[in-house]
Design an enzyme around this catalytic site. Structure first.
Site, PDB file in Angstrom:
ATOM      1  N   CYS A   2      -3.868 -21.286  -3.988  1.00 39.93           N
ATOM      2  CA  CYS A   2      -4.781 -21.140  -3.034  1.00 39.93           C
ATOM      3  C   CYS A   2      -4.221 -22.053  -1.788  1.00 39.93           C
ATOM      4  O   CYS A   2      -3.678 -23.257  -2.138  1.00 39.93           O
ATOM      5  CB  CYS A   2      -6.093 -21.375  -3.168  1.00 39.93           C
ATOM      6  SG  CYS A   2      -6.718 -20.559  -4.721  1.00 39.93           S
ATOM      7  N   ARG A  27       0.082 -18.579   0.965  1.00 37.36           N
ATOM      8  CA  ARG A  27      -0.160 -19.054  -0.199  1.00 37.36           C
ATOM      9  C   ARG A  27      -1.220 -17.934  -1.006  1.00 37.36           C
ATOM     10  O   ARG A  27      -1.522 -18.152  -2.279  1.00 37.36           O
ATOM     11  CB  ARG A  27      -0.746 -20.561  -0.212  1.00 37.36           C
ATOM     12  CG  ARG A  27       0.045 -21.559  -0.011  1.00 37.36           C
ATOM     13  CD  ARG A  27      -0.488 -22.783  -0.119  1.00 37.36           C
ATOM     14  NE  ARG A  27      -0.818 -23.229  -1.491  1.00 37.36           N
ATOM     15  CZ  ARG A  27      -0.097 -23.847  -2.505  1.00 37.36           C
ATOM     16  NH1 ARG A  27       1.014 -24.646  -1.890  1.00 37.36           N
ATOM     17  NH2 ARG A  27      -0.482 -24.148  -3.458  1.00 37.36           N
ATOM     18  N   TRP A  78      -6.124 -17.398  -3.421  1.00 34.57           N
ATOM     19  CA  TRP A  78      -5.323 -16.388  -4.380  1.00 34.57           C
ATOM     20  C   TRP A  78      -6.029 -16.393  -5.719  1.00 34.57           C
ATOM     21  O   TRP A  78      -5.832 -17.231  -6.347  1.00 34.57           O
ATOM     22  CB  TRP A  78      -3.757 -16.995  -4.651  1.00 34.57           C
ATOM     23  CG  TRP A  78      -2.972 -16.195  -5.433  1.00 34.57           C
ATOM     24  CD1 TRP A  78      -2.650 -16.584  -6.493  1.00 34.57           C
ATOM     25  CD2 TRP A  78      -2.241 -14.931  -5.092  1.00 34.57           C
ATOM     26  NE1 TRP A  78      -1.800 -15.651  -7.209  1.00 34.57           N
ATOM     27  CE2 TRP A  78      -1.476 -14.697  -6.243  1.00 34.57           C
ATOM     28  CE3 TRP A  78      -2.068 -14.422  -3.929  1.00 34.57           C
ATOM     29  CZ2 TRP A  78      -0.561 -13.561  -6.575  1.00 34.57           C
ATOM     30  CZ3 TRP A  78      -1.150 -13.177  -3.969  1.00 34.57           C
ATOM     31  CH2 TRP A  78      -0.592 -13.152  -5.258  1.00 34.57           C
ATOM     32  N   ASN A 102      -7.903 -25.417  -6.048  1.00 25.27           N
ATOM     33  CA  ASN A 102      -6.438 -24.632  -6.133  1.00 25.27           C
ATOM     34  C   ASN A 102      -6.318 -25.243  -7.630  1.00 25.27           C
ATOM     35  O   ASN A 102      -6.212 -26.164  -7.866  1.00 25.27           O
ATOM     36  CB  ASN A 102      -5.578 -25.141  -5.190  1.00 25.27           C
ATOM     37  CG  ASN A 102      -4.012 -24.498  -5.362  1.00 25.27           C
ATOM     38  OD1 ASN A 102      -4.244 -23.442  -6.282  1.00 25.27           O
ATOM     39  ND2 ASN A 102      -3.098 -25.044  -5.251  1.00 25.27           N
ATOM     40  N   GLY A 103      -6.045 -23.910  -8.602  1.00 22.80           N
ATOM     41  CA  GLY A 103      -5.708 -24.410  -9.865  1.00 22.80           C
ATOM     42  C   GLY A 103      -6.433 -23.568 -10.810  1.00 22.80           C
ATOM     43  O   GLY A 103      -7.211 -22.565 -10.445  1.00 22.80           O
ATOM     44  N   GLU A 485      19.008  -7.938 -15.658  1.00 25.06           N
ATOM     45  CA  GLU A 485      18.194  -8.944 -14.678  1.00 25.06           C
ATOM     46  C   GLU A 485      19.279  -9.617 -13.640  1.00 25.06           C
ATOM     47  O   GLU A 485      19.158  -9.583 -12.501  1.00 25.06           O
ATOM     48  CB  GLU A 485      17.221  -9.693 -15.330  1.00 25.06           C
ATOM     49  CG  GLU A 485      16.454 -10.692 -14.178  1.00 25.06           C
ATOM     50  CD  GLU A 485      15.806  -9.777 -13.128  1.00 25.06           C
ATOM     51  OE1 GLU A 485      15.544  -8.452 -13.371  1.00 25.06           O
ATOM     52  OE2 GLU A 485      15.334 -10.414 -12.206  1.00 25.06           O
ATOM     53  N   LYS A 489      19.876  -8.895  -9.715  1.00 25.39           N
ATOM     54  CA  LYS A 489      19.593 -10.034  -8.733  1.00 25.39           C
ATOM     55  C   LYS A 489      20.703 -10.111  -7.814  1.00 25.39           C
ATOM     56  O   LYS A 489      20.450 -10.327  -6.639  1.00 25.39           O
ATOM     57  CB  LYS A 489      19.372 -11.281  -9.393  1.00 25.39           C
ATOM     58  CG  LYS A 489      17.925 -11.725 -10.198  1.00 25.39           C
ATOM     59  CD  LYS A 489      16.782 -11.983  -9.044  1.00 25.39           C
ATOM     60  CE  LYS A 489      16.247 -10.487  -8.970  1.00 25.39           C
ATOM     61  NZ  LYS A 489      14.940 -10.209  -9.736  1.00 25.39           N
ATOM     62  N   GLU A 492      20.907  -7.083  -5.186  1.00 31.19           N
ATOM     63  CA  GLU A 492      19.768  -7.061  -4.407  1.00 31.19           C
ATOM     64  C   GLU A 492      20.087  -7.841  -3.201  1.00 31.19           C
ATOM     65  O   GLU A 492      19.802  -7.705  -2.264  1.00 31.19           O
ATOM     66  CB  GLU A 492      18.441  -7.663  -5.004  1.00 31.19           C
ATOM     67  CG  GLU A 492      17.714  -6.703  -5.847  1.00 31.19           C
ATOM     68  CD  GLU A 492      16.188  -7.293  -6.355  1.00 31.19           C
ATOM     69  OE1 GLU A 492      15.407  -6.790  -6.068  1.00 31.19           O
ATOM     70  OE2 GLU A 492      16.491  -8.555  -7.097  1.00 31.19           O
ATOM     71  N   HIS A 508      32.878   0.458 -25.413  1.00 32.05           N
ATOM     72  CA  HIS A 508      32.664   1.896 -25.294  1.00 32.05           C
ATOM     73  C   HIS A 508      32.781   2.426 -23.944  1.00 32.05           C
ATOM     74  O   HIS A 508      32.516   3.556 -23.621  1.00 32.05           O
ATOM     75  CB  HIS A 508      31.360   2.396 -26.186  1.00 32.05           C
ATOM     76  CG  HIS A 508      30.998   1.917 -27.521  1.00 32.05           C
ATOM     77  ND1 HIS A 508      31.865   2.751 -28.251  1.00 32.05           N
ATOM     78  CD2 HIS A 508      30.414   0.956 -27.993  1.00 32.05           C
ATOM     79  CE1 HIS A 508      31.647   2.102 -29.468  1.00 32.05           C
ATOM     80  NE2 HIS A 508      30.763   1.074 -29.467  1.00 32.05           N
TER      81      HIS A 508
END
Ligand code: F6R
Length: 612
Positions: A2, A27, A78, A102-103, A485, A489, A492, A508
């Site tokens: 937050c 945030r 958040w 926040n936390g 992944e 990355k 992208e 193969h």
């Protein structure tokens, strides 16, 4: 994740709070609010104005009724505990005390029960309201005249992460701020002082900043600031002069959000594990999520993109630790093949945004067919959690960079919790093995920080190979999804063609591609399958491919085959994906940075894909 702002001085504080919150909206943006101390000849009252939704909703309310005062706090939320709603918006008021936070408070359940037993009544689902009640209680006990002491005593009862600002009507000239494991900075002005979760919120007012450290409490008044620790001992520290521009301050000095988010992973994983593991009882707890283990015959994981890669690692973890069979499906394919799912099955969806249309459709389909639907999501109360029976939230905080990084590793952390939880309940994971795994899991964040420290070496490698037209990524077992992944990355953000393959499949087909121009990134940490990967490397070497290996620190053999070796700390093979992905994120980042692409908003991509 937050946003927090506080002001004490000689100016009307509400406009200053709103201006600061605007800088912090990145945030968190599911609700916002302010609390202002209004003082007149009758005394001091707190005006709390807060509401669900974006900051603009709060601004509309304030246009009708703007509190007037010289001391105030503001928050943009958040959600972690409690869905986004007016009631759960901060500030939270208990008695004469108002708090923004926040936390995550780990022992919130036991504290809430204890306060309830003492007659306290709660009006929200948040862990923050507990702090307000605790402080109000302490203030009452001490006769109401020492807010700093009341905060200190209250915090001694709290376990977890917090950055808080506290106002009390009996202390009309001060804000008490405190920090543990969540950021908080004090801005020093002339006849006024500021508090914020992030530098950008107050940069327009002062560049003289004092960063609070763990377990510190600050007594902030317009005439000055006093800092002490949780034992009440005074702390003297000189403020720093901040030279960042406003734009780079938003990224905390990092060049891109993606780079900042790569660095945040140790914190994000810590937050995701926080309060959900116990070494003593060798178990993992999933908040209130009931996986109905005894009734679960099969688990189907559905997700898209990076979240699907997390799902592939999840299959490995869940099957190995609990022996419950797991299928992993791309959500975009799932519902078009008449999936076989129903009562007694568990559909586990994974989504950072909680809004991906394909994943949402798969959840609805499975639920309609009678399956139990659980999601792992980052955005609280987004569409997928709302469509599911229950949700386990990752605590990555808002991810701004389009390429997912910290959301991915927190998904892996959440899946590890699920696998341990299931394994303990099916009886396949022994107490001794679980407790060993949990101990190792708790070491992962510091190992992540260690790997991020390899950034300069990876930058050099990126420069050396960043001109290649194609890349191949290879991995075995649970490192195969990491190869996928790594390739995603790179594609992208650098627009270089890349493919991920299980190392054993190379012979193969893809082996035909290998020549002197083809960098092959290989995940080769020590563990089961290492010898096989080494044989695959020899095959690449024989065709003059360039090998970039991610291997275990201390591995003497890797240097004999690899052109570049990125050596990372050792970890049990179950947990390796949490580490091996970091060098690949950094490699993609530096290649893209070198090419000068728009890293945070790569072409043709969107952060949440709400079309099918
Ligand atoms: C890749 C990426 C995407 C998302 C995918 C699913 O970096 O971000 O592949 O992982 O669009 O998004 P969520 O997890 O929000 O459902």
């Amino acid at each position: 994740m937050c946003g927090i702002i506080g002001y004490v001085g000689e100016k009307e504080c509400t406009p200053i709070l709103i201006e600061g919150l605007r800088k912090l909206e990145y945030r968190g943006y599911d609700s916002a609010g302010v609390a202002v101390l209004e003082t007149d000849s009758q005394g001091t009252r707190t005006q709390v104005i807060r509401c669900r939704g974006k900051l603009s909703n709060l601004e509309n309310l304030l246009r009708k009724d703007q509190p007037s005062g010289l001391v105030g706090i503001g928050h943009t939320r958040w959600a972690t505990h409690g869905r986004p709603s007016d009631e759960n918006a901060h500030p939270h008021k208990a008695g004469q005390v108002s708090v923004i936070h926040n936390g995550i408070i780990e022992n919130h359940l036991s504290l809430r029960n204890q306060l309830r037993a003492d007659g306290r009544v709660f009006s929200s689902e948040t862990d923050t309201e507990i702090i307000a009640h605790l402080i109000d209680e302490e203030l009452k006990k001490s006769g109401g005249d020492n807010l700093r002491e009341a905060v200190r005593r209250a915090l001694k009862q709290v376990r977890g992460a917090y950055a808080i600002c506290v106002l009390a009507e009996s202390a009309p000239d001060q804000i008490i701020a405190a920090k543990n494991a969540s950021p908080l900075v004090l801005g020093l002005g002339d006849g006024e002082n500021f508090i914020a979760s992030d530098v950008p919120a107050i940069l327009a007012h002062t560049r003289k900043m004092l960063f609070l450290e763990e377990g510190e409490i600050a007594d902030v008044r317009k005439t000055g600031i006093e800092v002490c620790d949780l034992e009440g001992k005074r702390i003297e520290r000189a403020p720093k002069e901040i030279t960042w521009s406003a734009v780079s301050a938003e990224k905390e000095g990092y060049k891109h959000f993606m780079f900042k988010e790569i660095h945040e992973q140790a914190r994000a994983v810590t937050d995701t594990l926080r309060g959900r593991l116990s070494v003593e009882s060798a178990d993992a707890f999933l908040d209130d999520v009931d996986l109905a283990v005894a009734d679960t015959k099969k688990i189907t994981i559905v997700a898209c993109g990076t979240s699907w890669h997390a799902g592939l690692v999840g299959k490995f973890l869940i099957e190995q630790l609990s022996r419950i069979p797991v299928e992993v499906d791309l959500a975009s394919e799932y519902r078009y093949r008449e999936p076989i799912i129903g009562k007694g099955d568990l559909l586990l969806s994974i989504s950072q945004s909680g809004e991906t249309a394909d994943t949402l459709a798969a959840v609805k389909e499975a639920r309609q067919k009678g399956a139990r639907t659980i999601c792992i999501a980052n955005v609280v109360d987004s569409s997928i959690p709302r469509a599911s029976h229950a949700s386990l939230y990752t605590h990555a905080g808002p991810e701004i960079g389009v390429a997912s990084t910290k959301a991915f590793t927190t998904q892996l952390a959440a899946l590890t919790l699920v696998a341990i939880h299931l394994g303990r309940r099916t009886g396949h994971l022994s107490e001794a093995k679980a407790s060993e795994l949990i101990k190792e899991l708790l070491l992962i964040p510091s190992k992540m920080s260690d790997i991020v420290g390899l950034a300069p070496q990876i930058q050099v490698i990126a420069r050396r190979y960043g001109q290649a037209r194609d890349f191949l990524f290879l991995g075995r077992g649970n490192n195969y999804p990491i190869a996928l992944e790594g390739a995603l990355k790179l594609k992208e953000i650098s627009y270089i063609h890349a493919e991920g393959y299980p190392s054993g499949e190379m012979k193969h087909g893809p082996i035909a591609l290998i020549d002197v121009h083809m960098p092959v990134v290989v995940l080769a940490p020590k563990g089961p399958g290492y010898d096989k990967v080494m044989s695959n490397l020899a095959e690449v070497k024989a065709r003059e491919g360039k090998i970039i290996a991610v291997a275990t620190r201390g591995d003497k053999d890797i240097g004999t085959v690899a052109d570049e070796a990125i050596l990372i700390p050792d970890a049990p093979s179950f947990l390796q994906p949490l580490l091996t992905v970091l060098p690949l994120q950094l490699l993609a980042y530096y290649v893209a940075d070198f090419k000068g692409t728009d890293i945070d908003q790569p072409r043709n991509l969107a952060k949440s894909v709400t079309v099918e």
